[in-house]
Design an enzyme around this catalytic site. Structure first.
Site, PDB file in Angstrom:
ATOM      1  N   ALA A   1       0.865  -1.185   0.000  1.00  8.45           N
ATOM      2  CA  ALA A   1       0.000   0.000   0.000  1.00  8.45           C
ATOM      3  C   ALA A   1       0.895   1.226   0.000  1.00  8.45           C
ATOM      4  CB  ALA A   1      -0.917   0.012   1.220  1.00  8.45           C
ATOM      5  N   ALA A   2       0.398   2.316  -0.576  1.00  2.33           N
ATOM      6  CA  ALA A   2       1.128   3.585  -0.561  1.00  2.33           C
ATOM      7  C   ALA A   2       0.208   4.658  -0.006  1.00  2.33           C
ATOM      8  CB  ALA A   2       1.592   3.953  -1.963  1.00  2.33           C
ATOM      9  N   ALA A   3       0.725   5.465   0.905  1.00  2.00           N
ATOM     10  CA  ALA A   3      -0.091   6.484   1.561  1.00  2.00           C
ATOM     11  C   ALA A   3       0.602   7.838   1.475  1.00  2.00           C
ATOM     12  CB  ALA A   3      -0.363   6.076   3.007  1.00  2.00           C
ATOM     13  N   SER A   4       0.159   8.768   2.319  1.00  2.00           N
ATOM     14  CA  SER A   4       0.617  10.146   2.191  1.00  2.00           C
ATOM     15  C   SER A   4       2.021  10.373   2.722  1.00  2.00           C
ATOM     16  CB  SER A   4      -0.360  11.087   2.901  1.00  2.00           C
ATOM     17  OG  SER A   4      -0.539  10.681   4.242  1.00  2.00           O
TER      18      SER A   4
ATOM     19  N   GLY B   1       4.114   7.704   3.900  1.00  2.00           N
ATOM     20  CA  GLY B   1       4.942   6.508   3.806  1.00  2.00           C
ATOM     21  C   GLY B   1       4.249   5.437   3.009  1.00  2.00           C
TER      22      GLY B   1
ATOM     23  N   VAL C   1       3.878   0.904   2.452  1.00  2.00           N
ATOM     24  CA  VAL C   1       3.953  -0.360   3.174  1.00  2.00           C
ATOM     25  C   VAL C   1       4.388  -1.466   2.221  1.00  2.00           C
ATOM     26  CG1 VAL C   1       2.598  -2.061   4.461  1.00  2.00           C
ATOM     27  CG2 VAL C   1       2.154   0.382   4.789  1.00  2.00           C
TER      28      VAL C   1
ATOM     29  N   LYS D   1       6.193  -0.520   7.291  1.00  2.00           N
ATOM     30  CA  LYS D   1       5.759   0.829   6.940  1.00  2.00           C
ATOM     31  C   LYS D   1       6.980   1.741   6.952  1.00  2.00           C
ATOM     32  CE  LYS D   1       2.395   4.296   8.523  1.00  2.00           C
ATOM     33  NZ  LYS D   1       1.334   4.557   9.522  1.00  2.00           N
TER      34      LYS D   1
ATOM     35  N   ASP E   1      -7.960   9.265  12.098  1.00  2.00           N
ATOM     36  CA  ASP E   1      -7.820   9.234  10.635  1.00  2.00           C
ATOM     37  C   ASP E   1      -8.765   8.179  10.061  1.00  2.00           C
ATOM     38  OD1 ASP E   1      -6.906   9.846   8.142  1.00  2.00           O
ATOM     39  OD2 ASP E   1      -4.943   8.908   8.355  1.00  2.00           O
TER      40      ASP E   1
END
Length: 443
Positions: A129-132, A134, A136, A150, A283
């Site tokens: 997964a890719a987030a704001s 960082g 994973v 992460k 969040d």
């Protein structure tokens, strides 16, 4: 050819400054064109908004970090932004473009002080997964434990303050911050404080451990455990706990009774955190939850956690009780206690409170299940936002409860996307009951 990631503080500043200048120029041009036209060309305005929105969303997605996180928060406002901006920013919720694996590998080895081969039996190059702030990656420890790793993007923490200043300027010059300066100051101040906590993965590790204790008796809540030996301020390694993303909660695998059960359990976790633990998962977007067909809820990402003052929780409870009882004089008093009402101003007209109460009470004001899939509550709220200006000097942003409102709004959208059908009035009343009465009968 893929763009080289921008990780330096100077590079991020220049990228955001360029976006700001472009957005400001487009907004100024739009206003100038409007002056010389007798009628407002709605199509031209929409096209201009779309160009501005796409540029902002693309830039925030490329830079990630604090600015992308604020974009995600803004996207959750749904109908409170021009549709073109809401649509564009929604992309930031769905999928963040990943960083090259070479950047991630260097960050892990720098933080943990060993080569990848010594740290893990394997580490998948493709992001889980890719987030704001960082992304994973799935991995396996040498003892056979399946984990997710992460990894914080380089330069994000050092650039947080300058990023927020630039984004605020871009939104202001683009004509999107139509709020008093004091409101904007306090809003960005609270976001900055939460972001600083979220950028410390050791803080998140402690939050994970805390919430595992909170929910240790709720067998239907799963929260990943922390692998302390492979965790630092910028790298967090957790047990792999998988479930279905909200898009995978479909009728062929989840019948309506299970979806409704999940809805009640979501309500309970939210209410427990607010009224019982006085510490909330701040969040609540769809990507931070997963589900299983047996009704299990999996919670991820505890970087943004807000610990609440007991007096704020009590004031929030009192506002809700008074609103349910239609005692608007009491609502006015307790909003002052909550920090949402300017004490020096005269009492607000009861009809104003009654209007908002009648809109917001709908999911809780009927004995039969409320169908969140068909809910248009948000559109009714949006249609009345103009009335806020009449009492602009009477209210102020309740800094201590901003994230309570964000939590509730986020869960509303999750319940809507899941298609929950539930009557929550009796559940709510259990949490609003005098101290000593239990909420343990919720499923």
């Amino acid at each position: 050819m893929a763009k080289k990631p921008v990780t330096s503080r100077r590079g991020r500043f220049l990228k955001l400054a360029g976006m700001t200048a472009s957005v400001a120029g487009q907004y100024a041009g739009q206003r100038a064109r409007k002056v010389f036209r007798k009628d407002d060309d709605e199509a031209a305005r929409s096209q201009n908004y779309t160009r501005m929105a796409d540029q902002i969303a693309d830039t925030l997605g490329e830079l990630k970090g604090a600015v992308m996180k604020v974009g995600q928060i803004a996207s959750q406002t749904q109908d409170f932004l021009p549709k073109e901006f809401s649509d564009a920013l929604q992309r930031l919720q769905k999928e963040a473009p990943p960083m090259p694996f070479s950047v991630i590998q260097r960050q892990i080895e720098s933080e943990l002080g060993q080569p990848i081969s010594q740290l893990f039996e394997y580490l998948q190059e493709k992001p889980y997964a890719a987030a704001s702030i960082g992304q994973v990656h799935r991995a396996r420890l040498h003892d056979g434990t399946d984990v997710i790793v992460k990894v914080q993007y380089p330069g994000v923490d050092e650039s947080c303050d300058s990023d927020l200043k630039q984004l605020r300027m871009a939104l202001k010059l683009g004509g999107l911050l139509k709020m008093p300066k004091e409101t904007v100051d306090q809003l960005f101040g609270e976001i900055r404080e939460r972001l600083k906590e979220e950028l410390d993965y050791l803080n998140e590790a402690n939050n994970l451990k805390l919430f595992r204790k909170f929910h240790d008796k709720d067998e239907w809540v799963l929260i990943p455990g922390v692998i302390d030996s492979h965790s630092t301020k910028r790298v967090l390694t957790l047990e792999l706990v998988e479930g279905d993303h909200i898009n995978e909660v479909t009728q062929d695998r989840y019948d309506q009774d299970t979806i409704n059960l999940i809805g009640h359990r979501i309500f309970r976790t939210m209410a427990d955190q607010l009224f019982k633990f006085q510490c909330i998962h701040g969040d609540p977007h769809a990507g931070n939850f997963a589900y299983r067909p047996d009704g299990t809820i999996i919670m991820y990402d505890f970087g943004c956690v807000k610990k609440l003052k007991p007096e704020i929780v009590e004031a929030y409870r009192n506002v809700l009780v008074s609103a349910l009882d239609e005692d608007y004089q009491a609502v006015d008093r307790y909003l002052i206690d909550l920090g949402a009402r300017v004490k020096s101003q005269p009492a607000v007209d009861a009809a104003y409170y009654a209007m908002w109460r009648d809109i917001l009470i709908v999911p809780f004001d009927q004995p039969e299940p409320y169908d969140f899939a068909e809910s248009d509550l948000h559109t009714h709220v949006a249609s009345k936002t103009s009335t806020v200006f009449k009492y602009l000097d009477y209210f102020k942003p309740p800094v201590e409860s901003i994230f309570i409102d964000r939590m509730i709004a986020g869960h509303y959208w999750i319940l809507k996307r899941l298609g929950v059908q539930a009557a929550f009035r009796s559940d709510l009343e259990q949490y609003l009951a005098p101290a000593g009465e239990s909420a343990d009968t919720v499923p």
